[in-house]
Design an enzyme around this catalytic site. Sequence first.
Site, short mmCIF file in Angstrom:
data_model
loop_
_atom_site.label_atom_id
_atom_site.label_comp_id
_atom_site.label_asym_id
_atom_site.label_seq_id
_atom_site.Cartn_x
_atom_site.Cartn_y
_atom_site.Cartn_z
N SER A 78 1.81 9.15 8.21
CA SER A 78 1.41 9.13 6.79
C SER A 78 0.77 7.81 6.39
O SER A 78 1.41 6.98 5.76
CB SER A 78 2.64 9.39 5.91
OG SER A 78 3.73 8.54 6.32
N SER B 113 0.82 -1.22 0.00
CA SER B 113 0.00 0.00 0.00
C SER B 113 0.85 1.27 0.00
O SER B 113 0.56 2.22 -0.73
CB SER B 113 -0.95 0.00 1.20
OG SER B 113 -0.23 -0.05 2.42
N LYS C 30 7.80 3.30 17.60
CA LYS C 30 6.40 3.75 17.72
C LYS C 30 5.43 2.64 17.37
O LYS C 30 4.30 2.60 17.89
CB LYS C 30 6.16 4.99 16.86
CG LYS C 30 6.42 4.82 15.36
CD LYS C 30 5.18 4.46 14.58
CE LYS C 30 5.50 4.25 13.12
NZ LYS C 30 4.31 3.89 12.31
N ALA D 184 -1.13 5.35 4.16
CA ALA D 184 -1.31 5.27 2.71
C ALA D 184 -2.75 5.57 2.30
O ALA D 184 -2.99 6.20 1.26
CB ALA D 184 -0.90 3.88 2.22
N SER E 27 -4.26 1.96 11.59
CA SER E 27 -3.01 1.39 12.11
C SER E 27 -3.10 -0.12 12.28
O SER E 27 -3.86 -0.63 13.10
CB SER E 27 -2.66 2.04 13.46
OG SER E 27 -1.58 1.37 14.07
N ARG E 28 -2.29 -0.84 11.52
CA ARG E 28 -2.27 -2.30 11.64
C ARG E 28 -1.67 -2.72 12.98
O ARG E 28 -2.08 -3.74 13.55
CB ARG E 28 -1.46 -2.89 10.48
CG ARG E 28 -2.09 -2.65 9.13
CD ARG E 28 -1.42 -3.43 8.03
NE ARG E 28 -0.08 -2.98 7.73
CZ ARG E 28 0.20 -1.99 6.88
NH1 ARG E 28 -0.79 -1.34 6.27
NH2 ARG E 28 1.44 -1.65 6.63
N HIS F 284 7.52 -7.91 -6.26
CA HIS F 284 8.36 -9.09 -6.04
C HIS F 284 7.96 -10.26 -6.93
O HIS F 284 8.82 -10.98 -7.44
CB HIS F 284 8.30 -9.50 -4.57
CG HIS F 284 9.11 -10.71 -4.23
ND1 HIS F 284 10.49 -10.72 -4.32
CD2 HIS F 284 8.75 -11.95 -3.81
CE1 HIS F 284 10.94 -11.91 -3.97
NE2 HIS F 284 9.90 -12.68 -3.66
#
Length: 333
Positions: free
Chosen positions: A138, A10, A191, A140, A254-255, A31
């Site tokens: 930031s 992403s 973080k 995505a 946020s994952r 990839h």
Amino acid sequence: MTIAVLGAGSWGTTLAVLLARKEYEVRLWAHRSEFATALEQERENRRYLNGVHFPDSLHIVATLPELIAWAEVIVTAVPAQALRETVRAFRDIPLEGKIVVNVAKGIELGTGMRMSEVLLDELPQLQLSQVVALYGPSHAEEVSKEQPTTVVASSPSRNAAETVQELFHTNRFRVYINTDIIGVEVAGSVKNIIAIAAGISDGLGFGDNAKAAIITRGLAEISRLCTKLGGDAMTLSGLSGIGDLVVTCLSHHSRNRHVGEEIGKGRTLEEIIHSMSMIAEGVHSSKAVYELSRKVGVDMPITRAVYEMLFEAKPAAQAILDLMNRDPRSERD
């Protein structure tokens, strides 16, 4: 300007689109060749960034050495633990005059290296003055929709940082510069761990007070490690520090916070990872940073607690209780 973006997740896709919208000649490396073919044909990344159309100047490739030789600027947007393996493919290609912009955030497992250190270790022809870290709050999902965002381009070379600033800067993506790459990289790595802790607090049903404590004391841990490794604690008051920390701990994008929330609700790490399509860098970083903190003698109790919950199956409620029952101390210790 010819630009290669390595990594079609992403964030890599978002940055490639941003640069192509500025009418630079951009090639995005994927990839897997079949994924690259699908991206080129469909002209969007339906897996990681659905609905964002590719500008005509953006092309997708799957061959790396030729791409590196062609590019004047190389953006590394692969997962942190895959950075070494990825850049190893162009170890023998001259890099004189090129700039490498790293956006991967993490500490390498096993070595404890920051991402710029991994680049220099794997690419002997590369100088630190050619490396720029582009970090900050930031997501995505927001940048790709051209929502206002600010980041920092950090390099010991002010000239390199200013080049990257000009390259990426738009009226919706504001880029500052900074010469403390150590502080920027440490903040960007740790973080994610603190965000897992914040998510655990959410999963346990705790309130705003607990979240504020985790963010604040997490920043103290980042500061201790930053200064120990030679970074400037003042950097942590900027975008790569408190800025990125706050957004990662609070945002539904946020994952890392999501992983923590699911841990707090009682799910296992294996179950959570299996259900996710993208990597939460804080999982690997928690182990790498915990090991690094022990090696350099820095007290990082929140990081240790996250490590114990993720890798030693310590119950989340017990980990929080242990943190709260630590000996009283000065806030500045």
